[in-house]
Every structure is written in C-alpha cells, then in structure tokens.
Design a protein around this motif. Sequence first.
Motif, PDB file in Angstrom:
ATOM      1  N   SER A  46       0.837  -1.205   0.000  1.00 44.38           N
ATOM      2  CA  SER A  46       0.000   0.000   0.000  1.00 44.38           C
ATOM      3  C   SER A  46       0.867   1.248   0.000  1.00 44.38           C
ATOM      4  CB  SER A  46      -0.897   0.026   1.229  1.00 44.38           C
ATOM      5  OG  SER A  46      -1.764  -1.071   1.214  1.00 44.38           O
ATOM      6  N   ASP A 174      -6.093  -0.419  -4.425  1.00 52.00           N
ATOM      7  CA  ASP A 174      -5.543  -1.091  -3.254  1.00 52.00           C
ATOM      8  C   ASP A 174      -6.555  -2.103  -2.716  1.00 52.00           C
ATOM      9  OD1 ASP A 174      -4.109  -1.890  -1.102  1.00 52.00           O
ATOM     10  OD2 ASP A 174      -3.812   0.111  -0.245  1.00 52.00           O
ATOM     11  N   GLU A 175      -6.351  -3.358  -3.034  1.00 54.78           N
ATOM     12  CA  GLU A 175      -7.258  -4.444  -2.620  1.00 54.78           C
ATOM     13  C   GLU A 175      -8.719  -4.088  -2.881  1.00 54.78           C
ATOM     14  OE1 GLU A 175      -6.400  -6.272   1.123  1.00 54.78           O
ATOM     15  OE2 GLU A 175      -4.489  -5.219   1.286  1.00 54.78           O
TER      16      GLU A 175
END
Lengths: 253, 318
Positions: A46, A174-175
């Motif tokens: 991240s 991000d995810e």
Amino acid sequence: MSSQPILSFQKVHAYYGEKHTVKGVSFDVQANEVVAIIGPSGCGKSTLLRCANRLHEEDPTARVEGSILLNGVDIFQNHADPVVVRQKVGMVFQKPTAFSGLSIWENVVAGRLLKGEKKAGLKEKAEHALKQASLWEEVKDKLNAPGLSLSGGQQQRLCIARALAVNPTAILMDEPTSALDPISAARIEELISELQKIITIVIVTHNLQQAARISDKTAFMNFGELIEFNSTSKLFTNPESKLTESYITGHFG
Amino acid sequence: MKKVFDLFFKKHKASEVRKSDFAFVFFLRCLAVLVILIFASLIYYLWDGSSAILKHSGWGFFLGREWDPNSDQFGALPFIYGTLLTSVVALVIAAPIAISAAILLTEIAVQKIAKPFGFLIEMLAAIPSVVYGLWGIFVLAPFVRDYIQPFLGKYFSFLPFFKGPPFGIGIFTAGLILAIMILPTITAVCREVFLAIPTSLREGVLALGSTRWEMIKTAVVEAGFSGILAAIALGFGRAMGETMAVTMLIGNRPDISLSLFSPGATMASVIANESPEATSNLHVSSLAAIGFALFLVSLGVSGLARLITKITKRRFAK
Ligand SMILES: Nc1ncnc2c1ncn2[C@@H]1O[C@H](COP(=O)(O)OP(=O)(O)OP(=O)(O)O)[C@@H](O)[C@H]1O
Ligand SMILES: [Mg+2]
C-alpha cells in the motif's frame, strides 16, 4: 519495442518516521498493462502504491526518496503539484466510499464538483463514466438516489467511475475486492480487464488467483523489497526467486 | 430515562454482582437517589417559587418590558433580550475563530505547533469566571471604550448596533468576554468532530485531485457540519448561563436597546445581582421565574446539542 513506460518506479524508498517501509523498488508499467503487486501483509504494498499518487506524503511523518516517472516526468520534481499528479493517477481504495450527501451521479463527478464546476454540464460526463465502469444499466433509473444506497460492489464500481471521470492516465487500486462478496469481486475483475483497453492499472491484491487471472505482470514484495518483477505467467509458473516460489505455493515463512 | 433507572435500580441477579461489589453498588444507588432528589427539589423550588408572579401577571411576565422592583413592576423581557443578545454577540465572534482553530489543529498545523496551541486554548477554559471579570473591568472594557467602540462607531454607525456613546461597560464588552470564555468549548467539540471523520473520506477526496482547501471544505466542514452546529449550540448554552464575568461587565440596567454599546442585563446577571436583597414576595418570585426559564432554555439547548452529536456519530459509524 519497449516504448516509454506510463509509470516508472525508480529506486523508490518510503519511510514513516524512522521506519523504512519501501526499500529501493524499481519497475516499469507500460501503457494498458495491468500490474499486480503481491506480498505478505505489512510488506509495503500500500505504501508503494500511495507514493505513486503522492498520498503517502499526507502522513506527517512520511518521506519518499527516489523517483517515480509518469510519462517520463518525475512526480516528485521540485515544481510538481501533488494535486495535478492525483488528477492523472487516480486511486480506488479497499473500502468503497461513496460520499454521503451526494446522489449517485453527483458522486461520479465529485472530482469536478470539488473544483467548482457547475452541475448542469456534468450529467453526460457521469453517464459516460458510469458506462465505462459498467454500472450504468443498474443505476440509470435512479441517478438521483443517494450514492450510499448502492450495494458494496456497486459502490466500488461507483468509486471506479468516480476515478475515471477525472480522466486519469492510470488508476491505482488497493485491494479493491477484498471487502466484497465473491460475485461482486468477479464483476470488478471483469471490469478491470475491460478497462485495460483504455487505461493503465496497478492493483494490490492478497488474492493470488486474482493476480494470476487479471494481471499482465506481477511484482512480489517482501519486507519492503521488490523480490521479483516478471510477467504474470512466468512468475506464477516458473518464478526466478526461491522466495517467490515459496510464497505462491503457500510454504512461506 | 428508563435505561438509567434500570441501570441503578433493577434487581441484579446474585450472579451478576459479586459479594465484594455489593458495597459499591449500594454506594452508587445512594448517589443516584441523591442526584435525583436534588434535581427534583430544584425543579420544585423553581416551580413553586415562580408561581406567585405567574399568578400575578400570567405568562405576560416574560413579555413585560418594565422592570422596577421599587414600584412592583416585573417584566422579564429586558433580561431575556440581554441574554440572547450577549450570547449571539459571543457566538458571532467566537464561532468562526473556534472553527478555524479546530481546522488548524486537526488538518494543518504540524504536531509540534498543534499540541501547544491546543493546550493554550484549553487553558482559557481553566481561568475562573471572576478573574475574567476583573480583567474585563480593568483591561478589556477600557480598551473597548478607547479603541474598538470609537472605531466601530466611526465606520459602522449606519448600523443601529453601533450607535451611542462608548462606555466600555455594556452588552458588547460582555459579549466579547463571553466569546473568549466559550472559545475553548466550541474549539474542543469541533476538534472531536473533525477527528471522528474517517481518514478514508479525506483521502478519497484528495485522491480525486482536490487541493487541501477543497478537501477541508468538503470532507471536513461539510461532512462535519451537524457536529459544528452541535458545538455552536453547546457554546450558546454556556454563554447563556455564564454569570459572574457578565454581571461585572454588562452594566446591569434592564433596558432594551438595539445598540450594543449600551448597558444591559441578562437573566443570570439579574438573579445574581438582585436575589441577595430581594425582599418583596413578588420580586423573589420573579427572580425564581427567570431562573426557571433560564434553566429550561439551557436544558433545551444542551439537549439539542446532544441530539445533533448523537445523530452525527451514528452517521459516521456507518
Ligand atoms: N501511517 C503509518 N505510520 C507508521 N507506520 C505505518 C503507517 N502505515 C503503515 N505503516 C507500516 O508500514 C509498513 C508497510 O505498510 P503497508 O500498509 O504498506 O503494508 P501492506 O503491504 O499494504 O500490508 P497489507 O497487505 O496488510 O495491506 C507496515 O509495517 C506498517 O505497519
Ligand atoms: Mg495494504
């Protein structure tokens, strides 16, 4: 044959105070590629992603070294404006965050409303972005309903539409599916493969199958270092690093 | 209310309360009874005390413009007016400063500066009211008389609020001291509200390419708007009830004048001033009625503030 990369990470180091979380990561992202970043929790995925749209610097203790080139221009250059960087490099977060108080279509053009653009001229833009994010069919009859009234999966596509409406060169994710049910996640995966035709995507994911399914290249990170960067098929079938192999086969640690 | 009652007085199952805790539970119950008794006695006193004047002049008491205890004239309007006016002046001055300070503390200032700055503002809350009053009489009032009022009178005298001779002592100075006193309250509550706004909202807005100010405008001020209202309501409540410093600075004349420069009186100040020497039955009763009204309005305002806070919290929790 390799043209100028859209994004080029060059010896990127990132810190939180004294904590060195990204340690000299370099790799290139070509136009219209989907690049996945994988690695164990806390390895700095991240953080690396947030360097690329200069969101990392919002943390008061944060610091970045090295450079990231966007179309050949360093985004950390003296006069580079983080605001301009963020307009060119969009971001979609793990938790879908429709803005409360805004309707569905206002959510999509929130980036422009923030800049003080008049609502009147933006409906078409919203429609276009919603179509790109393949959400249009589901919401076209309730564009004025609150953005928060959508399901989690729909809200995540709303967030993608919102990022697209700013006309970025690349989008960081991000995810994006980790908070969603499997069906919604599958729809987002489909969408990513569709969007690839018009935009460049860097995606962090914990789901190795997902990385294998949707990405062209994969970066494997561990303890802040880039262990391997390779085409996805090579990395998942015949990795160069022992460490990568043990990670993708689940024998890690 | 029922929840509170149950909490203290419902029979607990033996298994719920350990033996060693019995003394503690008993102590808490006594305390709860005591609080309720005090509250009940307070309301009974105010109600009973007010009854004489309300019988005498009815609800018109609260609209009466004349207050002259020597000739048995009792009208509460000048004090209601004074309370509202000083509180509004205080809010107009304090709210913008407090909101900006809270934004500065949560969004902008480097931690190194933010901490001491926050501490300084909190310190304002620790100064006793009477000390503010003293400082007000000897420093603030002369300053207002010599500099601020002449300035306002010169450039803004077309407004009815800034007419008349500068005394220093009066509504304006009382409002000013109130502003300083409620500044920490509003700042602290706004700060809480802003801290409760999730980082993800701020980052979501920043990631769309907004500037810091655009982010603060939407993700902080607009998102926290109801919380800001609650903070202002809380400050308003404090300003209305504040007594000592206001009594020392307002001039204590039961007039209704549009000019902020003229002396006035508030509900709190007239009670503090006159109850020690009130002898006639009606006079005492009038003061009790004013106290009752002040009590109810303060209760209402703080209830409103709580309600807004609750609603805001629920919204962020989602
Ligand atoms: N705001 C912060 N302040 C200090 N340290 C942080 C901060 N955010 C992250 N870190 C630390 O930096 C390291 C990298 O974090 P990062 O969030 O980049 O990991 P990640 O690979 O994304 O992990 P995950 O897969 O769990 O999301 C971790 O050790 C984390 O504890
Ligand atoms: Mg992460």
